[in-house]
Design a protein around this motif. Structure first.
Motif, PDB file in Angstrom:
ATOM      1  N   GLN A 191       1.185  -1.020   0.156  1.00 28.18           N
ATOM      2  CA  GLN A 191      -0.059  -0.225   0.591  1.00 28.18           C
ATOM      3  C   GLN A 191       0.819   1.502  -0.182  1.00 28.18           C
ATOM      4  N   LEU A 192       1.983   1.081   0.617  1.00 28.66           N
ATOM      5  CA  LEU A 192       2.828   2.408   0.609  1.00 28.66           C
ATOM      6  C   LEU A 192       3.301   2.546  -0.619  1.00 28.66           C
ATOM      7  N   ALA A 193       3.607   1.163  -1.154  1.00 31.86           N
ATOM      8  CA  ALA A 193       4.205   1.836  -2.506  1.00 31.86           C
ATOM      9  C   ALA A 193       3.600   2.097  -3.790  1.00 31.86           C
ATOM     10  N   ALA A 194       2.912   2.271  -3.236  1.00 31.37           N
ATOM     11  CA  ALA A 194       1.281   2.187  -4.603  1.00 31.37           C
ATOM     12  C   ALA A 194       1.432   3.330  -4.166  1.00 31.37           C
ATOM     13  N   ALA A 240      13.320   1.937   8.298  1.00 32.39           N
ATOM     14  CA  ALA A 240      13.555   1.183   7.102  1.00 32.39           C
ATOM     15  C   ALA A 240      13.541   1.292   5.767  1.00 32.39           C
ATOM     16  N   ARG A 241      11.965   0.378   6.328  1.00 31.99           N
ATOM     17  CA  ARG A 241      11.057  -0.038   5.663  1.00 31.99           C
ATOM     18  C   ARG A 241      10.455   1.188   4.564  1.00 31.99           C
ATOM     19  N   SER A 242      10.388   2.712   5.000  1.00 33.39           N
ATOM     20  CA  SER A 242       9.962   2.922   4.813  1.00 33.39           C
ATOM     21  C   SER A 242      11.118   3.538   2.974  1.00 33.39           C
ATOM     22  N   LEU A 243      12.211   3.724   3.418  1.00 36.70           N
ATOM     23  CA  LEU A 243      13.531   3.676   2.781  1.00 36.70           C
ATOM     24  C   LEU A 243      13.362   3.081   1.509  1.00 36.70           C
ATOM     25  N   ALA A 244      13.440   1.725   2.179  1.00 35.71           N
ATOM     26  CA  ALA A 244      13.668   0.439   0.915  1.00 35.71           C
ATOM     27  C   ALA A 244      12.652   0.810   0.325  1.00 35.71           C
ATOM     28  N   ILE A 245      10.990   1.178   0.101  1.00 32.47           N
ATOM     29  CA  ILE A 245      10.349   1.431  -0.474  1.00 32.47           C
ATOM     30  C   ILE A 245      10.541   2.265  -1.547  1.00 32.47           C
ATOM     31  N   ALA A 246      11.001   4.040  -0.598  1.00 30.72           N
ATOM     32  CA  ALA A 246      11.239   4.667  -1.710  1.00 30.72           C
ATOM     33  C   ALA A 246      12.896   4.679  -2.611  1.00 30.72           C
ATOM     34  N   ARG A 247      13.225   3.508  -1.978  1.00 28.65           N
ATOM     35  CA  ARG A 247      14.487   3.554  -2.502  1.00 28.65           C
ATOM     36  C   ARG A 247      14.199   2.392  -4.330  1.00 28.65           C
ATOM     37  N   GLU A 248      13.410   2.087  -4.370  1.00 26.27           N
ATOM     38  CA  GLU A 248      12.430   1.226  -5.565  1.00 26.27           C
ATOM     39  C   GLU A 248      12.208   2.203  -6.810  1.00 26.27           C
ATOM     40  N   PHE A 249      12.358   3.652  -5.965  1.00 22.77           N
ATOM     41  CA  PHE A 249      11.833   5.081  -6.961  1.00 22.77           C
ATOM     42  C   PHE A 249      12.606   6.192  -6.902  1.00 22.77           C
ATOM     43  N   THR A 250      13.759   6.054  -6.338  1.00 20.83           N
ATOM     44  CA  THR A 250      14.221   7.192  -6.398  1.00 20.83           C
ATOM     45  C   THR A 250      15.986   7.557  -6.325  1.00 20.83           C
ATOM     46  N   ASP A 251      16.685   7.481  -6.433  1.00 18.21           N
ATOM     47  CA  ASP A 251      18.209   7.328  -5.325  1.00 18.21           C
ATOM     48  C   ASP A 251      18.177   8.371  -5.049  1.00 18.21           C
TER      49      ASP A 251
END
Ligand code: ZN
Length: 374
Positions: free
Chosen positions: A105-108, A139-150
């Protein structure tokens, strides 16, 4: 493969010699600008795109967003617009919703907001954590963000979570939380403000991040005068964002530094606070960026054109200064020289406007002017 983009009525490149051209064209090769100039001088290319006299600008660089969140705070916004005061503690509402949301849900939510941004011309976005406030949730928030941007930013020090005291929480942020988050982050950030973190705590957080290999940026001087801007300059932070309440010494410090003053007009719009004085900063020689601060509490806009319109109308910026700050200024804030401009060698990220000039971004506020993004 080369592509010629031609019949451009007005092309903004921010090139040192030819920052804005008319009747222009450019060539894209391997995702980068290989040539630009007058369209009659354009070399041959494999494919060609005629934009019919439209203006073309560099894609916006949104250097400040909080896209990893769940929940909705429209009721809080309505209350505020009905007379309640804004307080930093409203962040805790989003923290509860974010902790309860599954990763998917966060990633979406991130994907949906980035799509919204792209449709409005944004091609590079920074994304912060800061609504988890536990080791696991940051940590999971940043892992999700990292899927979209550096351009990911560890903002564990957003607010002290319910049930913790500030000293204990700073120990957590600079210890186990930093250790788990640093692999997913490029930047370290802290909300330096009354009701959040003071000068000493902010320094501790940023220095710990720097020691872990992260680059510093800061939320500073948003709700009142404070030590954040001076701390940013002292630590060589890339950006001091908000800068709504500045002393003369703060302006001088910024002018004598490489720290970008990041102005976030969506916040003042959405909280009915006075706007930052961009004119004062520009006249002093400070590098200024514009960003949305897209977040569900204090600025729920994803629109860089909206920020440009407000900056021109209410912050003393010219249309050209506002566009620069929303593109190249954002890139400088993220210490990037490959985005935010269309000079030869830059990434070819660009927006085609439904308008003959970039000036329309401020001249026609609220109108969807981005026809295409490439
Ligand atoms: Zn922010």
């Amino acid at each position: 493969m080369t592509m010629l983009v031609t019949n451009i009525g007005e092309l903004v490149t921010w090139d040192a010699d030819r920052p804005i051209l008319h009747d222009a064209a450019f060539i894209v090769e391997g995702g980068h600008v290989a040539w630009f100039g007058h369209r009659r001088d354009a070399p041959a290319a494999d494919t060609m795109r005629d934009v019919g006299g439209a203006a073309v600008i560099p894609g916006f660089v949104d250097s400040h967003t909080h896209l990893v969140f769940a929940g909705d705070r429209s009721a809080e916004f309505e209350a505020r617009m009905t007379g309640a005061a804004y307080a930093a503690g409203g962040i805790r509402t989003t923290v509860a919703a974010t902790r309860a949301a599954p990763d998917e849900q966060l990633a979406a939510n991130v994907a949906r907001h980035l799509a919204e941004m792209r449709a409005q011309g944004t091609t590079t976005a920074e994304i912060k954590s800061g609504y988890g406030l536990t080791v696991l949730d940051e940590a999971r928030s940043l892992a999700i963000a990292r899927e979209f941007t550096d351009e990911t930013t560890f903002l564990g020090a957003h607010v002290v979570p319910e049930g913790s005291d500030i000293a204990t929480y700073v120990d957590l942020v600079t210890g186990p939380m930093l250790e788990k988050c640093a692999p997913y982050a490029r930047w370290i950030d802290v909300f330096c403000e009354d009701g959040a973190f003071g000068a000493d705590e902010a320094r501790t957080v940023l220095e710990a991040g720097i020691a872990a290999g992260l680059l510093p940026r800061i939320h500073a001087n948003q709700l009142g005068p404070g030590p954040g801007v001076q701390l940013a300059v002292e630590l060589g932070a890339a950006a001091a964002d908000h800068c709504t309440y500045l002393s003369a010494a703060d302006v001088d410090a910024l002018a004598g530094s490489d720290t970008v003053a990041g102005l976030l007009p969506g916040v003042e719009f959405s909280t009915r606070q006075p706007y930052p004085d961009a004119r004062r900063l520009l006249d002093a020689g400070v590098t200024v960026s514009l960003a949305t601060d897209c977040n569900p509490g204090s600025s729920y806009t994803s629109s860089m054109p909206f920020c440009i319109a407000v900056a021109v109308r209410d912050m003393g910026m010219s249309p050209r200064e506002a566009l620069w700050s929303a593109t190249k200024g954002g890139a400088v804030s993220l210490r990037r020289d490959d985005v935010g401009h269309l000079a030869v060698g830059a990434k070819a990220d660009h927006a085609v406007l439904n308008a003959p000039s970039f000036v329309h971004l401020a001249y026609r506020p609220g109108v969807p002017l981005v026809a295409a993004v490439g």
